[in-house]
Design a protein around this motif. Structure first.
Motif, PDB file in Angstrom:
ATOM      1  N   LYS A  86       0.850  -1.193   0.000  1.00 48.83           N
ATOM      2  CA  LYS A  86       0.000   0.000   0.000  1.00 48.83           C
ATOM      3  C   LYS A  86       0.884   1.240   0.000  1.00 48.83           C
ATOM      4  CE  LYS A  86      -3.739   2.328   2.383  1.00 48.83           C
ATOM      5  NZ  LYS A  86      -4.707   2.284   3.481  1.00 48.83           N
ATOM      6  N   ASP A 141     -16.957   0.971   0.664  1.00 51.09           N
ATOM      7  CA  ASP A 141     -17.270   0.276   1.915  1.00 51.09           C
ATOM      8  C   ASP A 141     -17.341  -1.239   1.685  1.00 51.09           C
ATOM      9  OD1 ASP A 141     -18.047  -0.455   4.432  1.00 51.09           O
ATOM     10  OD2 ASP A 141     -19.970   0.591   4.387  1.00 51.09           O
ATOM     11  N   ASP A 174      -3.679   6.476  -0.230  1.00 49.31           N
ATOM     12  CA  ASP A 174      -5.142   6.421  -0.266  1.00 49.31           C
ATOM     13  C   ASP A 174      -5.728   7.287  -1.370  1.00 49.31           C
ATOM     14  OD1 ASP A 174      -5.842   4.741   2.092  1.00 49.31           O
ATOM     15  OD2 ASP A 174      -4.701   6.275   3.154  1.00 49.31           O
ATOM     16  N   SER A 175      -4.912   7.661  -2.356  1.00 50.22           N
ATOM     17  CA  SER A 175      -5.441   8.501  -3.435  1.00 50.22           C
ATOM     18  C   SER A 175      -4.693   8.225  -4.731  1.00 50.22           C
ATOM     19  CB  SER A 175      -5.301   9.986  -3.083  1.00 50.22           C
ATOM     20  OG  SER A 175      -3.945  10.387  -3.170  1.00 50.22           O
ATOM     21  N   ASP A 176      -5.354   8.521  -5.840  1.00 49.04           N
ATOM     22  CA  ASP A 176      -4.695   8.382  -7.142  1.00 49.04           C
ATOM     23  C   ASP A 176      -3.501   9.312  -7.268  1.00 49.04           C
ATOM     24  OD1 ASP A 176      -6.238   6.309  -8.096  1.00 49.04           O
ATOM     25  OD2 ASP A 176      -7.570   7.591  -9.267  1.00 49.04           O
ATOM     26  N   GLU A 197      -1.304   9.895  -4.983  1.00 48.76           N
ATOM     27  CA  GLU A 197      -0.177   9.160  -4.405  1.00 48.76           C
ATOM     28  C   GLU A 197       0.276   8.038  -5.338  1.00 48.76           C
ATOM     29  OE1 GLU A 197      -0.683   9.196   0.324  1.00 48.76           O
ATOM     30  OE2 GLU A 197      -2.567   8.874  -0.779  1.00 48.76           O
ATOM     31  N   VAL A 254      -3.361   1.792  -3.887  1.00 48.94           N
ATOM     32  CA  VAL A 254      -4.003   2.738  -2.978  1.00 48.94           C
ATOM     33  C   VAL A 254      -5.423   2.241  -2.728  1.00 48.94           C
ATOM     34  CG1 VAL A 254      -2.610   4.729  -3.666  1.00 48.94           C
ATOM     35  CG2 VAL A 254      -4.747   4.273  -4.856  1.00 48.94           C
ATOM     36  N   ASP A 255      -5.854   2.336  -1.479  1.00 54.42           N
ATOM     37  CA  ASP A 255      -7.250   2.042  -1.156  1.00 54.42           C
ATOM     38  C   ASP A 255      -8.101   3.200  -1.632  1.00 54.42           C
ATOM     39  OD1 ASP A 255      -6.951  -0.447   0.105  1.00 54.42           O
ATOM     40  OD2 ASP A 255      -6.465   0.487   2.028  1.00 54.42           O
ATOM     41  N   MET A 256      -9.230   2.883  -2.228  1.00 52.17           N
ATOM     42  CA  MET A 256     -10.096   3.927  -2.749  1.00 52.17           C
ATOM     43  C   MET A 256     -11.020   4.461  -1.655  1.00 52.17           C
ATOM     44  SD  MET A 256      -8.813   4.274  -5.579  1.00 52.17           S
ATOM     45  CE  MET A 256      -9.834   5.666  -5.947  1.00 52.17           C
ATOM     46  N   PRO A 257     -10.993   5.760  -1.433  1.00 55.42           N
ATOM     47  CA  PRO A 257     -11.833   6.349  -0.404  1.00 55.42           C
ATOM     48  C   PRO A 257     -13.311   6.145  -0.729  1.00 55.42           C
ATOM     49  CG  PRO A 257     -10.422   8.024  -1.445  1.00 55.42           C
ATOM     50  CD  PRO A 257     -10.185   6.727  -2.139  1.00 55.42           C
ATOM     51  N   GLY A 258     -14.101   5.916   0.319  1.00 57.89           N
ATOM     52  CA  GLY A 258     -15.549   5.805   0.164  1.00 57.89           C
ATOM     53  C   GLY A 258     -16.042   4.447  -0.286  1.00 57.89           C
ATOM     54  N   THR A 299      -9.411  -0.927  -4.768  1.00 56.22           N
ATOM     55  CA  THR A 299      -8.062  -0.381  -4.892  1.00 56.22           C
ATOM     56  C   THR A 299      -7.797   0.019  -6.331  1.00 56.22           C
ATOM     57  OG1 THR A 299      -7.004  -2.504  -5.416  1.00 56.22           O
ATOM     58  CG2 THR A 299      -7.126  -1.895  -3.070  1.00 56.22           C
TER      59      THR A 299
END
Length: 156
Positions: free
Chosen positions: A85, A139, A88-90, A92, A133-137, A116
């Motif tokens: 990882k 769930d 948490d964003s594109d 990054e 990166v984990d995609m925000p929002g 991701t």
């Protein structure tokens, strides 16, 4: 018994100096041992450990020499890739892409996995690594089906 987390990964590498430089200097993974001036100091054989600070070591590299056998290509039993990882964003992930591109790292591809966004690269010995990166929002805990969503191409 219950597994609490994946603790660490150990890779055999042909050339410890080259591989340690890749993981430390290109990927930015802090090397925790050995002291670069004493590569056989802690374990008695050429090895290097890396940690993001989550635990004592997350990656251990063990040198096996330049004459070690190649990894077989195609479908085979064994490690396919491991994921690291990087944020948490594109933005990054784009920064990681720029860094590895400047370093001449071989890129295998990029994928949108819904949960991701991922870049796939190779280390100096041909081990495949997923930088993600984990995609925000997203769930996935309340909707586990998102983990198996269709894979789409990713353009950064």
């Amino acid at each position: 018994m219950e597994i609490k987390e994946l603790g660490h990964l150990v890779l055999y590498v042909r050339n410890l100096e080259r591989s340690a430089a890749f993981y430390r200097d290109v990927l930015g993974w802090p090397q925790v041992f050995p002291d670069p001036a004493d590569p056989e100091g802690l374990l008695g054989f050429p090895a290097a450990g890396f940690s993001s600070g989550r635990t004592h070591h997350e990656l251990l590299l063990i040198e096996v020499g330049e004459d070690a056998a190649e990894l077989p290509r195609g479908r085979r039993v064994g490690l396919y890739h491991f994921g690291l990882k990087v944020g948490d964003s594109d933005d990054e992930l784009r920064a990681a892409l720029e860094r590895i591109s400047q370093a001449g790292v071989r890129i295998a591809g990029a994928s949108d996995h819904t949960v991701t966004h991922s870049l796939y690269i190779y280390d100096p010995d041909g081990n495949e690594i997923e930088l993600y990166v984990d995609m925000p929002g997203v769930d996935w805990r309340n909707n586990p089906a998102l983990i198996a969503a269709p894979i789409r191409p990713l353009r950064l």
